[in-house]
Write a protein that holds these residues in place. Structure first.
Motif, PDB file in Angstrom:
ATOM      1  N   LEU A  47      -1.275  16.542  -2.682  1.00  0.00           N
ATOM      2  CA  LEU A  47      -0.233  16.633  -4.077  1.00  0.00           C
ATOM      3  C   LEU A  47       0.574  17.363  -4.272  1.00  0.00           C
ATOM      4  O   LEU A  47       1.209  17.036  -5.483  1.00  0.00           O
ATOM      5  N   ALA A  68      -4.921   7.976  -3.204  1.00  0.00           N
ATOM      6  CA  ALA A  68      -5.939   8.731  -2.376  1.00  0.00           C
ATOM      7  C   ALA A  68      -6.082  10.273  -3.710  1.00  0.00           C
ATOM      8  O   ALA A  68      -7.023  10.737  -3.690  1.00  0.00           O
ATOM      9  N   LEU A  69      -4.903   9.835  -5.398  1.00  0.00           N
ATOM     10  CA  LEU A  69      -5.962  11.014  -6.142  1.00  0.00           C
ATOM     11  C   LEU A  69      -6.702  10.593  -6.839  1.00  0.00           C
ATOM     12  O   LEU A  69      -7.474  11.184  -7.557  1.00  0.00           O
ATOM     13  N   ARG A  95     -10.101  10.423   7.249  1.00  0.00           N
ATOM     14  CA  ARG A  95      -9.988  10.513   8.070  1.00  0.00           C
ATOM     15  C   ARG A  95      -8.392   9.891   8.596  1.00  0.00           C
ATOM     16  O   ARG A  95      -7.750  10.262   9.869  1.00  0.00           O
ATOM     17  N   PHE A 108       5.881  11.462  -0.244  1.00  0.00           N
ATOM     18  CA  PHE A 108       4.589  11.154   0.157  1.00  0.00           C
ATOM     19  C   PHE A 108       4.221  10.148   1.409  1.00  0.00           C
ATOM     20  O   PHE A 108       3.376  11.046   2.412  1.00  0.00           O
ATOM     21  N   GLU A 109       5.130   9.596   1.107  1.00  0.00           N
ATOM     22  CA  GLU A 109       4.049   7.697   2.114  1.00  0.00           C
ATOM     23  C   GLU A 109       4.781   8.137   2.917  1.00  0.00           C
ATOM     24  O   GLU A 109       4.776   7.822   4.652  1.00  0.00           O
ATOM     25  N   HIS A 154       0.032   4.237  -2.285  1.00  0.00           N
ATOM     26  CA  HIS A 154      -1.383   5.292  -1.652  1.00  0.00           C
ATOM     27  C   HIS A 154      -1.595   6.318  -1.943  1.00  0.00           C
ATOM     28  O   HIS A 154      -2.423   7.122  -2.512  1.00  0.00           O
ATOM     29  N   ARG A 155      -0.449   7.478  -2.644  1.00  0.00           N
ATOM     30  CA  ARG A 155      -0.384   8.199  -4.090  1.00  0.00           C
ATOM     31  C   ARG A 155      -1.459   8.884  -4.533  1.00  0.00           C
ATOM     32  O   ARG A 155      -2.259   8.998  -4.828  1.00  0.00           O
ATOM     33  N   ILE A 158      -9.306   8.824  -5.191  1.00  0.00           N
ATOM     34  CA  ILE A 158     -10.649   8.989  -4.480  1.00  0.00           C
ATOM     35  C   ILE A 158     -11.386  11.033  -5.313  1.00  0.00           C
ATOM     36  O   ILE A 158     -10.557  12.001  -4.818  1.00  0.00           O
ATOM     37  N   PRO A 168     -12.735  14.517  -4.977  1.00  0.00           N
ATOM     38  CA  PRO A 168     -12.092  15.202  -4.371  1.00  0.00           C
ATOM     39  C   PRO A 168     -12.760  15.897  -3.409  1.00  0.00           C
ATOM     40  O   PRO A 168     -11.921  16.043  -1.649  1.00  0.00           O
ATOM     41  N   ARG A 211      -6.329  18.648  -0.503  1.00  0.00           N
ATOM     42  CA  ARG A 211      -6.065  17.860  -0.867  1.00  0.00           C
ATOM     43  C   ARG A 211      -4.710  17.912  -2.201  1.00  0.00           C
ATOM     44  O   ARG A 211      -3.736  18.129  -2.707  1.00  0.00           O
ATOM     45  N   PHE A 258     -12.607  13.608  -0.312  1.00  0.00           N
ATOM     46  CA  PHE A 258     -11.088  13.816   0.287  1.00  0.00           C
ATOM     47  C   PHE A 258     -10.829  14.231   1.659  1.00  0.00           C
ATOM     48  O   PHE A 258     -10.284  13.170   2.760  1.00  0.00           O
ATOM     49  N   GLU A 259     -11.098  15.196   2.114  1.00  0.00           N
ATOM     50  CA  GLU A 259     -11.007  16.179   3.121  1.00  0.00           C
ATOM     51  C   GLU A 259     -11.979  15.172   4.150  1.00  0.00           C
ATOM     52  O   GLU A 259     -11.575  14.977   5.143  1.00  0.00           O
ATOM     53  N   PRO A 307      -9.189  22.455   5.590  1.00  0.00           N
ATOM     54  CA  PRO A 307      -9.794  20.866   4.897  1.00  0.00           C
ATOM     55  C   PRO A 307     -10.160  21.544   3.202  1.00  0.00           C
ATOM     56  O   PRO A 307      -9.985  21.199   3.262  1.00  0.00           O
ATOM     57  N   PHE A 316       0.596  -1.280   0.148  1.00  0.00           N
ATOM     58  CA  PHE A 316      -0.448  -0.224  -0.088  1.00  0.00           C
ATOM     59  C   PHE A 316       1.092   1.574  -0.062  1.00  0.00           C
ATOM     60  O   PHE A 316       0.246   1.920  -0.584  1.00  0.00           O
ATOM     61  N   PRO A 317       2.119   0.993   0.566  1.00  0.00           N
ATOM     62  CA  PRO A 317       2.900   2.278   0.761  1.00  0.00           C
ATOM     63  C   PRO A 317       3.233   3.298  -0.847  1.00  0.00           C
ATOM     64  O   PRO A 317       2.678   4.220  -0.854  1.00  0.00           O
TER      65      PRO A 317
END
Lengths: 278, 278, 278, 278
Positions: free
Chosen positions: B130, A129-130, A141, B137-138, A125-126, A132, A134, B126, A137-138, B122, A121-122
């Motif tokens: 980025l 995450a991108l 948690r 990032f990780e 991850h980035r 997701i 926008p 994002r 995204f926030e 918040p 996953f590491p």
């Protein structure tokens, strides 16, 4: 990597299933015979709906103490009654252990929990995450692979189509993973609820997924085991889906097949194929 | 929003500054007269270098207990000696309170801490996430605005040029913030170290920054206050930079001017303008 | 019920023994093959002396997080060096899990830790608490059987005669226990230090005590295992006493016999009988 | 030293009083204008009865996180409904901060909480602990003065006569304290419940006790403040007793006089003198 339990049925004290059975979820936190790890001491979560209607918002209690010694877990799970709850004990693949990494994850009226892993996953991850949306995204948690998968599924329409949303999210993770040279990116069992239905998935890229079981009907169980007193404490519509059986009563639990989603509502279970195509 | 302290000088027990002074950092966790909030009970961090040479790796202790009652803080800060340490008590602008959100943040041999805020984080999170270099990032472990700013500064060359790296990161945050209609996106004081030098910044987009002070020379202080016994416990090269004075001895602490970086090494302080142009 | 380790020798980073060995104490927190329980996830303690002279006061770090995921344990045990330390992972016989119940216990310059149990302690607690010297009573901070035993030993002269003090305390517990109909009231291994000597006891009322081992001389080990690199990281006077071996190198650890105290100082070990009479 | 709140009335979500009022108990954890300390960040407790009949057993949730940032407090207090609950935020006179030292304390169906102090408790602790009935001794779980006072009151018949039991316990503490040269041994406000009645005491040896208030009738409040919307969320029998008012609405809260017990049941309040003789 974790153990979980989902219940739907007559309102019940969660303690009856997560504390007061021979191989309860709390017992599994210290020793889960079927687990990839036997110890699941890296956090606990309990999420419960006030009633079993879609769109009600579940409450969530989280703790980073091992469930086996957390007195709040016992107190709380005895003091509430709920027709639909999720409970989870974590064995962390990766640190950190913190409440925001404890399942179940919640978004609006939806819950999600996971036993398994997004491999490496590491490295992914980035990019994940991108992917997701926008506007979502926030609301992420924590820092787990599981929560990212949940938000990918939300991005892919989980709220309109839970099975399709998770399927598309898994396909995206597999695509990103394979682009990074990871042959089997996704492993696990997954649970989703909207407050009235539970979707429980067993799926892995390599088609050798973590275990998943659901319970036999309570009326059948009572006929099979008239001497087991605690069965009297469950309602006739009580049903649980679990990473591993809560007891060793034969026939009390049935395995959910590989690449399958078990869909549970007040009418009972039905199974559907899930991502069975290559 | 927080209080912090950076020390460079002869090896010292951190307790002498964070516990055993009248307005110590631990005392400020319960009551900081100059703080935007007076209570800083949302986590503690202590990072210390084994020696004051660049490139050594600092250790970090973090706790989510309020510093004023965490016995580990007292035990640990008395048991170690270090020529360069950072300590921080947090007043969380946003939840969650968890160890990964406790300052100081570490990357390789670098430390970073912050008192202040990225406004409406918040909404910006994002886009700022980025902007962090993909290979970094990780390594982001928590969810604070401060840690994102640190990793933006690393992305912008902090390791080669700490002042320039942070300046460029702040400018990027300001640009992103203003594009979202936020007139004053950045507020705070910031500390960076590589193990031999401390850079302490006072800056905010609106030019009204949180307070920042550095200490007078110990030899001067001893002349001014021959009766204050604890001054005997400090070495002649002992210097601290703090969010607010550790005592009310007049002339013991000097304010760092607005839009300025105070650079501290074994030769003492020097000030340079920081982002003074519009 | 617990696992512990005591070290005396050249100053060392505790991490070398509690983190960086194959069956380290931290690894034993998750899985201790020889333990009465295999999981020791109910708290961690590390106490270390700044130097190996009697009468210096040790620092103590305590945590209720499982040692296997507590990042402070790794950070701290790598950042300090000490010639004498105790470390302990707890499997709680009885709740509650809280820092004041984490071993090692400290009184002035003395440390104590225990693996084992006073059987049916709740029935004996009041009478044993009353047997603690009144001037020591308020220094008891937790609620464990182990700490009560330590304070009974202090009451019975531990500071003048550690072996005699503990022997008399155990005899008192056995007397009180038997008066309550408990045939084998005391079970365990015990460690005491004053900062220059370590006394490690193996004793139980039933003469079947928990396991206890001490290490072979480092010079001998290096001859036996020239290929094991980490042995180069230990000083020639490095010695550890442990609940169970830190590795599976044959001959690296020797069992301490039943009803025996192993006394370790800078000159090495010696064994003496301990409460061998009926 | 602490702040507390007791509620009796129609079943209510505790959040309506401890979270969602202007000067809620959770807000008081960070800033209590009338408190001996303004910060009450050393632990939280919530105990609630499932129904308002005597002899039902209350559940207890405890946390050592400051209430102002503990998300479990918000989740839980919104998810339950109860006709009788106690909530407490602690400012520790003495360490340690641990769950077993968080109020309310429970014994069988009884609850107890306290704001105040037994002065110089460490000097009196042993003698007071010995005065606890031997059969109750092992049920003491923490180390606070408050819990010892509760168990002394149980020893002196609290279960048969709550007012008399506490009165006799306080007299015993005063006697022991004065024998140790302490002129004013007891200070505080105290709350007791059996599940159907709340007894709230204001008493100190020096006759200058901590503040205590109870609420005006809801129907009166609604007439006085027709524009305050949250008053519509309370039942007509809703009543609270608090260390300090939850709002600054004039006449919403009435002070309980010195040396008085306010007795609250479903019929409302009545006051009785409490230990008014010298």
């Amino acid at each position: 990597m974790c153990r979980w339990l989902a219940y739907l049925g007559e309102p019940i004290q969660p303690s009856k299933l997560i504390v007061d059975t021979p191989n309860s979820l709390v017992a599994q936190s210290l020793n889960s015979p079927l687990g990839a790890q036997t110890v699941n001491g890296d956090g606990f979560g309990l999420a419960w709906y006030p009633d079993a209607t879609a769109e009600s918002t579940p409450a969530v209690f989280r703790s980073i103490e091992p469930a086996w010694h957390d007195e709040n877990v016992r107190e709380l799970s005895r003091a509430i009654e709920t027709p639909l709850f999720f409970a989870h004990v974590r064995a962390a693949t990766l640190p950190p252990v913190q409440k925001t990494n404890c399942h179940p994850f919640r978004y609006e009226s939806w819950l999600f929990m996971h036993n398994g892993v997004i491999r490496e996953f590491p490295r992914l991850h980035r990019q994940l995450a991108l992917a997701i949306a926008p506007e979502l995204f926030e609301s992420v948690r924590g820092t787990t692979d599981s929560e990212v998968l949940f938000f990918l599924a939300l991005t892919h329409g989980l709220r309109e189509d839970p099975v399709g949303g998770l399927a598309r999210a898994i396909r995206e993770v597999e695509q990103v993973g394979r682009a990074h040279g990871i042959p089997y990116p996704v492993q696990g069992t997954f649970a989703i609820s909207n407050g009235s239905t539970v979707w429980a998935f067993r799926y892995s890229s390599e088609r050798r997924s973590r275990t998943l079981f659901h319970s036999e009907d309570v009326t059948t169980l009572r006929m099979l085991y008239p001497e087991v007193e605690r069965l009297q404490g469950y309602g006739e519509q009580s049903r649980v889906i679990v990473s591993e059986p809560l007891s060793d009563l034969p026939d009390a639990f049935h395995e959910v097949p590989e690449s399958t989603v078990a869909i549970l509502d007040m009418n009972g279970y039905r199974h559907e194929p899930f991502l069975q195509e290559a």
